[in-house]
Write a protein that holds these residues in place. Structure first.
Motif, short mmCIF file in Angstrom:
data_model
loop_
_atom_site.label_atom_id
_atom_site.label_comp_id
_atom_site.label_asym_id
_atom_site.label_seq_id
_atom_site.Cartn_x
_atom_site.Cartn_y
_atom_site.Cartn_z
N ASP A 229 64.39 30.94 7.60
CA ASP A 229 63.61 31.47 6.48
C ASP A 229 62.14 31.28 6.78
OD1 ASP A 229 62.90 32.50 3.99
OD2 ASP A 229 64.51 31.42 2.95
N ASP A 230 61.28 31.81 5.88
CA ASP A 230 59.85 31.57 6.04
C ASP A 230 59.56 30.08 6.02
OD1 ASP A 230 59.44 34.35 5.96
OD2 ASP A 230 59.22 34.33 3.77
N MET A 231 58.43 29.69 6.63
CA MET A 231 58.02 28.28 6.60
C MET A 231 57.21 27.99 5.35
SD MET A 231 58.03 25.31 7.77
CE MET A 231 57.35 24.16 6.59
N PHE A 232 56.03 28.57 5.24
CA PHE A 232 55.16 28.34 4.08
C PHE A 232 55.04 29.62 3.26
CE2 PHE A 232 53.19 24.93 6.80
CZ PHE A 232 53.53 23.87 5.98
N HIS A 233 55.20 29.51 1.96
CA HIS A 233 54.87 30.58 1.04
C HIS A 233 53.49 30.26 0.46
CE1 HIS A 233 59.31 31.94 0.44
NE2 HIS A 233 58.72 32.56 1.46
N VAL A 234 52.51 31.06 0.85
CA VAL A 234 51.12 30.72 0.55
C VAL A 234 50.64 31.47 -0.68
CG1 VAL A 234 50.60 30.17 2.95
CG2 VAL A 234 50.31 32.52 2.14
N SER A 235 49.55 30.94 -1.25
CA SER A 235 48.97 31.53 -2.45
C SER A 235 47.45 31.50 -2.33
CB SER A 235 49.45 30.76 -3.69
OG SER A 235 49.11 29.39 -3.59
N ASN A 236 46.78 31.85 -3.38
CA ASN A 236 45.33 32.03 -3.35
C ASN A 236 44.61 30.75 -2.92
OD1 ASN A 236 42.98 33.78 -4.09
ND2 ASN A 236 42.58 32.11 -5.52
N GLY A 237 43.75 30.87 -1.91
CA GLY A 237 42.86 29.79 -1.53
C GLY A 237 43.48 28.64 -0.79
N CYS A 238 44.74 28.71 -0.36
CA CYS A 238 45.34 27.58 0.33
C CYS A 238 44.93 27.59 1.80
CB CYS A 238 46.84 27.54 0.15
SG CYS A 238 47.71 28.94 0.88
N TYR A 239 45.13 26.43 2.46
CA TYR A 239 44.62 26.22 3.81
C TYR A 239 45.64 25.40 4.61
CZ TYR A 239 41.42 24.40 7.46
OH TYR A 239 40.82 24.07 8.65
N ILE A 240 45.95 25.87 5.84
CA ILE A 240 46.91 25.20 6.71
C ILE A 240 46.22 24.96 8.06
CG2 ILE A 240 49.15 25.37 7.87
CD1 ILE A 240 50.00 27.24 5.54
N ASN A 241 46.26 23.71 8.54
CA ASN A 241 45.43 23.37 9.70
C ASN A 241 46.10 22.29 10.55
OD1 ASN A 241 43.03 23.24 11.32
ND2 ASN A 241 42.37 21.44 10.17
N GLN A 242 45.93 22.41 11.88
CA GLN A 242 46.30 21.39 12.86
C GLN A 242 47.80 21.05 12.82
OE1 GLN A 242 44.58 20.37 15.25
NE2 GLN A 242 42.42 20.51 14.74
N LEU A 243 48.63 22.08 12.88
CA LEU A 243 50.07 21.88 12.90
C LEU A 243 50.71 22.72 14.00
CD1 LEU A 243 50.85 22.04 9.06
CD2 LEU A 243 50.93 19.99 10.49
N ILE A 273 44.90 30.15 7.82
CA ILE A 273 45.64 29.37 8.81
C ILE A 273 44.72 29.16 10.01
CG2 ILE A 273 47.58 29.35 10.40
CD1 ILE A 273 47.71 31.14 7.05
N GLN A 274 44.54 27.91 10.41
CA GLN A 274 43.57 27.60 11.46
C GLN A 274 44.11 26.51 12.39
OE1 GLN A 274 39.83 25.74 10.23
NE2 GLN A 274 38.71 27.02 11.67
#
Length: 617
Positions: A229-243, A273-274
């Motif tokens: 399945d999908d990993m992250f279900h993202v929404s407004n303004g969220c941030y994913i880093n260094q993974l 996503i960064q």
């Protein structure tokens, strides 16, 4: 006039002898209780005082009765403040005395401890006989006992391998064990901090609005997807880093970052996503389904490396939008894939190996319609009326005028035939739309067979229902056959005048090869588009298996797969391939090895005449 001590003793308050009146070595004594002391003259002529330190709110000899100065090395305990300060006269000023104690043995402090200035402590133990760790502070617990504690904050949730999901997560000592448990209690403005380790997560995981998910670094912090399945279900303004992301097995079509299937709501600040790496086979790094969001309907990424064999780097569809900076794909089926009106802009990205590079397919659903207002209009400007949506035609939008017509994108060889000693003539049947233009192509022969047809002119005026025939004649061979691949023709809006009562004049990039009738329908669409600058293509077309796609292992690139535009999709790109050759679009190539510029320019909308040119530098 003040007098000096002329005899061997005096009891006058703050009376000090004048050194100039003394013989060297002559001692004098002042036994007044205010500032008692023994004085004598040194060899250099200075006054020396021997006595107790002065104690009081004012400096010694502040109201002199004789000598007006102070003696170098003189000591004064200044008690004018709440905390007395020991000071020493350095010859020009009173300097506070700061001690730097060094303890070689254990020290037990029974009372209050006050530390001023710089202090080095190798180990300061608390009530539980523990030394402090980095990031901990001494806290007062249990009625005066001190203990090393992490500062607890409400807007940081910690995840660690020694954590427990029953913990509150508000300090490293009370960390959660899983990212999912941490995000379940995260509120807007919260950062989830993940310590190094491998975390096995029950995906998908929802990331609330304005929440950051940050690993320690992408080499030591790995998220393992337990589910297909999908990993992250993202929404407004969220941030994913260094993974980093991994899975035992594949996850074809599943996104590392995707909008939730129930909808992401209005996107006013793109999920970001960064500095991440995706190792999940078949997965999609960024899955941007514009139908699941409103507002910008967008996601962005920076420095996202994807070794996802058979997957997609970024898939943008249903009117979604993405900006890609430094996305690196390895062995992906498609590096960037836009369809149904998706838009992707990319910069400084590289696509290595895999099947396709930039792939644009089709347009979005009908946005609105208008009609030609007045017969006899020709060329590239048309006055139209009937726009009721209030949306002015915009640059980059596409339209059809008087119906949807097709040209010939290429030919799929179904039978290469045999015995060809030269290229046979290729003939296409003509279309049945108004003012049709027949397509033209050149057969390429290898080993006595026709292996492909290079299009010289795509033609125009074919209908979807036209059964286009392709015949091969001559060349001393027999049996070659192929199927024509049709593409719909959409005209690109360059500009339009302001709407006035539903009417405007549109300017299209192409010249219309026919004169539309009065009241001919004009339909507007969002095109599936990729705009990329400084894109690197390296061995595209060699496949998705790293064991066979490397050139030294037999991988052969297919340059035509670097950029694919079908069903009206558009790609604008400047790129460099594995040989260092620079391209502008698909047709202009600067060859570094030969020092030449080569290309073809054509206009489908006028006469579909191809003008080849080669310029030697």
């Amino acid at each position: 006039m003040a007098t000096s001590i002329k005899f061997l003793r005096s009891s006058a308050a703050q009376l000090r002898p004048e050194p100039g009146l003394l013989a060297e070595g002559t001692p004098l004594i002042n036994y007044n209780e205010t500032e008692p002391g023994l004085y004598f003259k040194a060899r250099d002529g200075s006054l020396i005082k021997i006595g107790t330190a002065s104690v009081g709110p004012e400096a010694p000899n502040s109201s002199p009765a004789g000598y007006t100065g102070n003696v170098k090395g003189e000591i004064w305990l200044d008690n004018s403040l709440n905390t007395p300060v020991l000071k020493i006269w350095d010859g020009s000023a009173w300097v506070p005395f700061i001690a730097t104690p060094i303890f070689d043995e254990n020290v037990v402090i029974g009372g209050d401890l006050t530390v001023q200035g710089s202090t080095y402590l190798e180990c300061l133990k608390d009530i539980s006989d523990s030394c402090g760790l980095t990031g901990q502070v001494l806290s007062n617990v249990n009625n005066g006992d001190i203990s090393w504690q992490y500062i607890r904050t409400d807007n940081v949730i910690y995840v660690a391998k020694n954590g427990n999901d029953n913990n509150d997560g508000l300090s490293p000592l009370t960390a959660k064990l899983t990212v999912k448990a941490a995000l379940a209690i995260a509120m807007p403005g919260t950062s989830v901090e993940i310590a190094p380790g491998d975390y096995y997560e029950n995906n998908p995981i929802f990331v609330p609005q304005n929440v950051a998910v940050e690993g320690y670094d992408l080499r030591t912090t790995t998220i393992w997807l337990l589910n297909d399945d999908d990993m992250f279900h993202v929404s407004n303004g969220c941030y994913i880093n260094q993974l980093a992301f991994r899975r035992v097995g594949s996850a074809f079509g599943k996104g590392i970052a995707a909008f939730p299937p129930t909808g992401a709501g209005a996107i006013t600040k793109s999920p970001y996503i960064q500095n991440c790496t995706n190792f999940v086979q078949g997965s999609t790094g960024l899955k941007v389904d514009g139908s699941l969001a409103s507002g910008l309907r967008s996601m962005v990424l920076d420095a996202f490396t994807q070794f996802n064999p058979g997957g997609i780097g970024a898939h943008v569809f249903n009117g979604g939008y993405t900006q890609l900076v430094s996305m690196f794909t390895i062995c992906s089926d498609k590096a960037v894939f836009v369809e149904s009106g998706g838009l992707a802009t990319a910069s400084s990205s590289v696509s290595d190996f895999g099947n396709y590079g930039l792939y644009a397919d089709g347009v979005g659903p009908l946005q609105y319609s208008a009609y030609i207002a007045g017969g006899g209009q020709q060329g590239f400007q048309f006055y139209i009326d009937g726009i009721t949506s209030g949306i002015r035609p915009y640059s980059g939008q596409v339209c059809t005028i008087g119906g949807l017509f097709y040209d010939i994108r290429g030919v799929t060889i179904t039978n290469g035939g045999s015995g060809y000693t030269s290229a046979p003539d290729v003939t296409f049947s003509i279309g049945t739309a108004p003012n049709p233009i027949v397509a033209q192509g050149v057969a390429i022969v290898e080993g006595g067979q026709v292996v492909r047809v290079e299009m010289v002119s795509s033609g125009a005026g074919y209908l979807f229902t036209d059964a286009v025939t392709v015949t091969f004649t001559g060349g001393s061979g027999i049996g070659a056959a192929g199927t024509a691949e049709k593409d719909p023709i959409y005209y690109t809006i360059e500009a339009s005048t302001p709407l006035v009562g539903g009417s405007t004049t549109i300017t299209i990039s192409e010249t219309l090869p026919y004169t539309p009738a009065d009241n001919a329908e004009v339909n507007f669409y969002a095109v599936s588009r990729i705009v990329s600058n400084a894109h690197g293509f390296e061995w595209i077309g060699t496949g998705t298996d790293i064991a066979t796609c490397l050139p030294q292992l037999g991988g052969v690139p297919i340059p035509e797969n670097e950029v694919v535009q079908i069903n009206g999709g558009r790609v604008s790109v400047t790129s460099t391939d594995q040989l260092g050759n620079f391209k502008v679009g698909e047709d202009l190539v600067i060859n570094q090895n030969t020092g030449t510029i080569s290309g073809t320019s054509f206009e489908k909308s006028i006469l579909a005449i191809v003008t080849p040119y080669i310029l030697a530098l």
